[in-house]
Design a protein around this motif. Structure first.
Motif, mmCIF file in Angstrom:
data_model
loop_
_atom_site.group_PDB
_atom_site.id
_atom_site.type_symbol
_atom_site.label_atom_id
_atom_site.label_comp_id
_atom_site.label_asym_id
_atom_site.label_seq_id
_atom_site.Cartn_x
_atom_site.Cartn_y
_atom_site.Cartn_z
ATOM 1 N N ILE A 54 0.831 -1.055 0.059
ATOM 2 C CA ILE A 54 -0.022 -0.093 -0.001
ATOM 3 C C ILE A 54 1.007 1.184 0.000
ATOM 4 O O ILE A 54 1.698 1.417 0.894
ATOM 5 N N PRO A 55 0.929 2.056 -1.105
ATOM 6 C CA PRO A 55 1.656 3.398 -1.262
ATOM 7 C C PRO A 55 1.336 4.447 0.094
ATOM 8 O O PRO A 55 0.257 4.254 0.539
ATOM 9 N N PRO A 56 2.548 5.104 0.511
ATOM 10 C CA PRO A 56 2.332 6.093 1.730
ATOM 11 C C PRO A 56 1.455 7.197 1.137
ATOM 12 O O PRO A 56 2.073 8.337 1.082
ATOM 13 N N GLU A 57 0.404 6.977 0.553
ATOM 14 C CA GLU A 57 -0.605 8.075 0.146
ATOM 15 C C GLU A 57 -1.754 8.312 0.890
ATOM 16 O O GLU A 57 -2.258 7.189 1.446
ATOM 17 N N PRO A 58 -2.175 9.331 1.567
ATOM 18 C CA PRO A 58 -2.962 9.453 2.238
ATOM 19 C C PRO A 58 -4.302 8.805 1.679
ATOM 20 O O PRO A 58 -5.317 8.260 2.572
ATOM 21 N N TYR A 59 -4.894 9.080 0.559
ATOM 22 C CA TYR A 59 -6.116 8.505 0.177
ATOM 23 C C TYR A 59 -6.147 6.885 0.347
ATOM 24 O O TYR A 59 -7.080 6.488 0.866
ATOM 25 N N GLU A 60 -5.223 6.166 -0.150
ATOM 26 C CA GLU A 60 -5.120 4.451 -0.142
ATOM 27 C C GLU A 60 -5.270 4.351 1.540
ATOM 28 O O GLU A 60 -5.707 3.366 1.719
ATOM 29 N N ARG A 61 -4.592 5.010 2.145
ATOM 30 C CA ARG A 61 -4.255 4.555 3.597
ATOM 31 C C ARG A 61 -5.679 4.898 4.488
ATOM 32 O O ARG A 61 -5.982 4.086 5.109
ATOM 33 N N LEU A 62 -6.441 6.021 3.861
ATOM 34 C CA LEU A 62 -7.462 6.416 4.636
ATOM 35 C C LEU A 62 -8.591 5.435 4.410
ATOM 36 O O LEU A 62 -9.518 4.962 4.999
ATOM 37 N N VAL A 63 -8.623 4.931 2.953
ATOM 38 C CA VAL A 63 -9.601 3.790 2.568
ATOM 39 C C VAL A 63 -9.443 2.646 3.307
ATOM 40 O O VAL A 63 -10.146 1.909 3.776
ATOM 41 N N MET A 64 -8.081 2.425 3.437
ATOM 42 C CA MET A 64 -7.742 1.086 4.501
ATOM 43 C C MET A 64 -8.391 1.006 5.632
ATOM 44 O O MET A 64 -9.011 0.177 6.136
ATOM 45 N N GLY A 65 -8.038 2.180 6.242
ATOM 46 C CA GLY A 65 -8.636 2.432 7.909
ATOM 47 C C GLY A 65 -10.114 2.437 7.601
ATOM 48 O O GLY A 65 -10.759 1.863 8.772
ATOM 49 N N LEU A 66 -10.793 3.125 6.714
ATOM 50 C CA LEU A 66 -12.185 3.100 6.598
ATOM 51 C C LEU A 66 -12.863 1.860 6.534
ATOM 52 O O LEU A 66 -13.786 1.414 7.146
ATOM 53 N N VAL A 67 -12.170 1.103 5.457
ATOM 54 C CA VAL A 67 -12.837 -0.328 5.402
ATOM 55 C C VAL A 67 -12.380 -1.219 6.662
ATOM 56 O O VAL A 67 -13.484 -1.869 7.166
ATOM 57 N N ALA A 68 -11.485 -1.125 7.428
ATOM 58 C CA ALA A 68 -11.249 -1.741 8.620
ATOM 59 C C ALA A 68 -12.178 -1.453 9.669
ATOM 60 O O ALA A 68 -12.709 -2.284 10.499
ATOM 61 N N PHE A 69 -12.329 -0.079 9.840
ATOM 62 C CA PHE A 69 -13.163 0.427 10.812
ATOM 63 C C PHE A 69 -14.778 -0.168 10.665
ATOM 64 O O PHE A 69 -15.451 -0.456 11.694
ATOM 65 N N ALA A 70 -15.109 0.108 9.453
ATOM 66 C CA ALA A 70 -16.693 -0.314 8.950
ATOM 67 C C ALA A 70 -16.661 -1.957 9.198
ATOM 68 O O ALA A 70 -17.696 -2.156 9.904
ATOM 69 N N CYS A 71 -15.696 -2.501 8.889
ATOM 70 C CA CYS A 71 -16.036 -3.918 9.161
ATOM 71 C C CYS A 71 -15.767 -4.185 10.554
ATOM 72 O O CYS A 71 -16.646 -5.254 11.139
ATOM 73 N N LEU A 72 -15.131 -3.745 11.395
ATOM 74 C CA LEU A 72 -14.904 -3.818 12.847
ATOM 75 C C LEU A 72 -16.362 -3.699 13.627
ATOM 76 O O LEU A 72 -16.818 -4.237 14.304
ATOM 77 N N MET A 73 -16.959 -2.472 13.094
ATOM 78 C CA MET A 73 -18.270 -2.134 13.547
ATOM 79 C C MET A 73 -19.223 -3.151 13.254
ATOM 80 O O MET A 73 -20.098 -3.240 14.126
ATOM 81 N N ALA A 74 -19.343 -3.324 12.010
ATOM 82 C CA ALA A 74 -20.267 -4.398 11.757
ATOM 83 C C ALA A 74 -20.048 -5.841 12.481
ATOM 84 O O ALA A 74 -21.168 -6.309 12.880
ATOM 85 N N GLY A 75 -18.869 -6.219 12.725
ATOM 86 C CA GLY A 75 -18.515 -7.315 13.230
ATOM 87 C C GLY A 75 -19.241 -7.252 14.977
ATOM 88 O O GLY A 75 -19.863 -8.194 15.312
ATOM 89 N N GLU A 76 -18.861 -6.031 15.540
ATOM 90 C CA GLU A 76 -19.301 -5.845 16.757
ATOM 91 C C GLU A 76 -20.755 -5.977 16.852
ATOM 92 O O GLU A 76 -21.208 -6.122 17.814
ATOM 93 N N MET A 77 -21.583 -5.282 15.935
ATOM 94 C CA MET A 77 -22.807 -5.132 15.909
ATOM 95 C C MET A 77 -23.648 -6.483 15.699
ATOM 96 O O MET A 77 -24.661 -6.742 16.199
ATOM 97 N N LEU A 78 -23.030 -7.295 14.939
ATOM 98 C CA LEU A 78 -23.547 -8.695 14.530
ATOM 99 C C LEU A 78 -23.285 -9.503 16.044
ATOM 100 O O LEU A 78 -24.031 -10.340 16.171
ATOM 101 N N ILE A 79 -22.311 -9.323 16.414
ATOM 102 C CA ILE A 79 -21.863 -9.907 17.684
ATOM 103 C C ILE A 79 -23.181 -9.593 18.884
ATOM 104 O O ILE A 79 -23.894 -10.599 19.490
#
Length: 148
Positions: A76-101
């Motif tokens: 993953i290149p050290p560019e803010p856009y790609e890194r922000l997308v990575m973090g947002l995808v991870a956060f969305a998946c994490l919150m969805a997982g917590e909600m499903l639990i």
């Protein structure tokens, strides 16, 4: 030449999405184990707030190094856009997982899940989750600084 550059962008974004999903899964699995240990061993003796204050730094240290490993593994290149997308995808998946639990394993309603963020220990946990989501972007800037 234009179609080839579009393919390169698509492959790069696919790597960003994969990295975000793996980032979430790794931290989610550790959180599941540490959360169970926290509830069994720390909460009865130290209370919920202190227990979360003990757990969150462990989670964040793991998340920091795991994030670094994944950004290198998936190139993953050290560019803010790609890194922000990575973090947002991870956060969305994490919150969805917590909600499903909460909905299926703990038999709580969506309202109960959302209202639980009113508790101090859950606010602390949410702060840790937001930091977890920002780690890819923060590391982007630290990597750029070391390259200079």
């Amino acid at each position: 030449m234009f179609p080839f550059s579009a393919i390169a962008v698509d492959r790069n974004m696919a790597n960003v999405l994969k990295a975000g999903i793996f980032y979430c899964l790794g931290v989610f699995m550790l959180g599941f184990v540490l959360g169970a240990l926290r509830m069994l061993f720390l909460v009865p003796y130290a209370g919920p707030v202190v227990a979360v204050l003990i757990e969150v730094p462990v989670m964040l240290v793991f998340a920091w190094f795991f994030c670094r490993m994944l950004t290198r593994r998936f190139a993953i290149p050290p560019e803010p856009y790609e890194r922000l997308v990575m973090g947002l995808v991870a956060f969305a998946c994490l919150m969805a997982g917590e909600m499903l639990i909460a909905l299926f394993l703990q038999q709580r309603s969506l309202t109960d899940f959302l209202m639980a963020f009113d508790l101090p220990e859950n606010r602390i946990g949410l702060g840790g989750q937001i930091a977890f989501a920002l780690f890819p972007v923060i590391q982007c800037y630290t990597e750029r600084r070391t390259e200079r």
